[in-house]
Design an enzyme around this catalytic site. Structure first.
Site, PDB file in Angstrom:
ATOM      1  CG  ASP A  96      95.627 116.386 167.048  1.00 58.95           C
ATOM      2  OD1 ASP A  96      95.763 117.562 167.442  1.00 58.95           O
ATOM      3  OD2 ASP A  96      96.186 115.418 167.581  1.00 58.95           O
ATOM      4  CG  ASP A 155      98.276 117.987 172.942  1.00 63.66           C
ATOM      5  OD1 ASP A 155      98.102 118.242 174.146  1.00 63.66           O
ATOM      6  OD2 ASP A 155      98.944 117.022 172.547  1.00 63.66           O
TER       7      ASP A 155
HETATM    8  N1  GLY Z   1      99.576 116.160 170.090  1.00 67.50           N
HETATM    9  C1  GLY Z   1     100.228 114.988 170.494  1.00 67.50           C
HETATM   10  C2  GLY Z   1     101.641 115.184 170.827  1.00 67.50           C
HETATM   11  O1  GLY Z   1     102.126 116.297 170.862  1.00 67.50           O
HETATM   12  O2  GLY Z   1     102.296 114.195 171.065  1.00 67.50           O
END
Ligand code: GLY
Length: 377
Positions: A96, A155
């Site tokens: 992330d 994600d």
């Molecule tokens: N990227 C983690 C979530 O969407 O919870």
């Protein structure tokens, strides 16, 4: 999509956002942390390394562009400096890194050419590139931890623009090549024939062989976590935007078509498109991400092809407005966000990033472009 020319006028929303976000900033300045969620009418954090921490300064840049008010820029800079602690602890970072730096430090560099913001963003991109495992078709490792070397998640598609940014501003194609290898693997192993997506795919980290697709934050293996589906449709749209590769645009459309076709009548995504009718677990965050993503997707299509995506985005926006709290009872806007289907403690809470994507969608209605893209790129 442009509110000045189109059917939807964002003016009322802009003044509501400004009023609410001034209050949200006042409440944030009573703390020494970066907001994530809310409790008893005030902000709550989750530690400086938490994956959502870039969304607060990113919202501040959006609000600054929207209003020109200096307090938003000042608050963005305050959070950017606080995040240096997370950069120093880079071994704790994961997939992330884009959410943590591109959307504010990368944006600040795009808008102001600040050299410190450049260094932060490039450092973050380099940590993300270092997570690439070239085994098999190649994938970016998701989380840290001993037994997670083979895990990749949908994600991560949303973090690839950090790598495109790094290639663009350094002239070095390595970052983009890694992003495209990961996107190609995601198309192959995550997106199912009906356009729905897996949240997690586990590969053998030595050989890259596909091993499994557990349920992740959704209801079960083979179900469809709605926020993951939103990450997919927006993530493939962004890879298409940055590379011009036709298959990414086609995949963005297929995943978007599934999202739209499975929205309930009230327009509010449930946490999983294949969850049982009860309990009725909602996720406004999925709605906000998809809303902004569909607007971005529509922008890459001709007028006729774009229409269903524009209409779906507006429908989501109207549904989100019903979930919005514009009062000073809480500093967060969107209510009823959910961390994961099986996380009872994370059900129907507020999430700072849901508000970010809502603000971003309103910006797009006004005709504003992504701040980490042309003409700022
Ligand atoms: N990227 C983690 C979530 O969407 O919870």
């Amino acid at each position: 999509m442009n509110g000045q020319n189109g059917a939807e006028r964002p003016d009322g929303l802009v003044s509501k956002l400004d009023q609410k976000m001034r209050f949200a900033v006042r409440k944030a300045r009573e703390t020494s942390f970066i907001p994530y969620t809310t409790e008893n009418g005030t902000w709550k954090e989750n530690g400086i390394g938490w994956w959502t921490n870039g969304f607060w300064p990113a919202s501040m840049w959006q609000m600054y562009r929207m209003t020109g008010a200096a307090l938003y820029r000042e608050e963005a800079l305050r959070a950017e400096e606080m995040l240096d602690e997370a950069l120093r602890n880079f071994k704790n970072l994961d997939h992330d890194a884009g959410f943590l730096w591109l959307i504010h430090s990368g944006v600040r560099y795009c808008l102001e050419r600040n050299p410190d913001s450049f260094d932060r963003t490039l450092f973050a991109a380099t940590t993300l590139a270092a997570r690439f495992n070239p085994a098999g078709s190649g994938f970016i490792r998701a989380w840290n931890g001993g037994d997670r070397a083979g895990l990749a998640i949908i994600d991560c598609m949303m973090n690839l623009p950090l790598l495109y940014w790094a290639s663009h501003f350094t002239g070095d194609p390595r970052y983009r090549n890694i992003a495209m290898r990961h996107a190609d693997t995601t198309m192959r192993y995550f997106v199912r024939p009906d356009g729905s997506c897996n949240h997690i795919v586990i590969f053998d980290p030595e050989t890259g062989e596909y091993l499994d697709n557990p349920g992740g934050q959704g209801y079960a293996s083979g179900s469809c976590w709605s926020r993951g589906q939103a990450w997919a449709l927006y993530g493939f749209t962004l890879s298409s935007l940055h590379t011009g590769k036709r298959e990414y645009l086609d995949t963005a459309r297929r995943t978007a078509d599934f999202f739209i076709a499975n929205l309930p009548d009230d327009g509010v995504p449930r946490c999983d498109f294949r969850q049982p009718a009860l309990p009725d677990i909602r996720d406004s965050a999925a709605g906000a991400i998809a809303c902004s993503g569909l607007m971005e997707l529509a922008g890459q299509l001709d007028e006729k092809e774009a229409l269903p995506y524009q209409e779906a985005a507006l429908r989501l926006l109207r549904a989100l407005e019903k979930e919005a709290d514009w009062t000073e009872n809480t500093p967060a806007i969107l209510q009823k966000c959910t961390t994961a289907y099986h996380d009872a403690g994370g059900r129907h809470i507020t999430m700072d990033y849901a508000d970010y994507f809502f603000i971003e969608a309103v910006q797009k209605l006004r005709g504003e472009k992504l701040l980490f893209w042309k003409p700022f790129y």
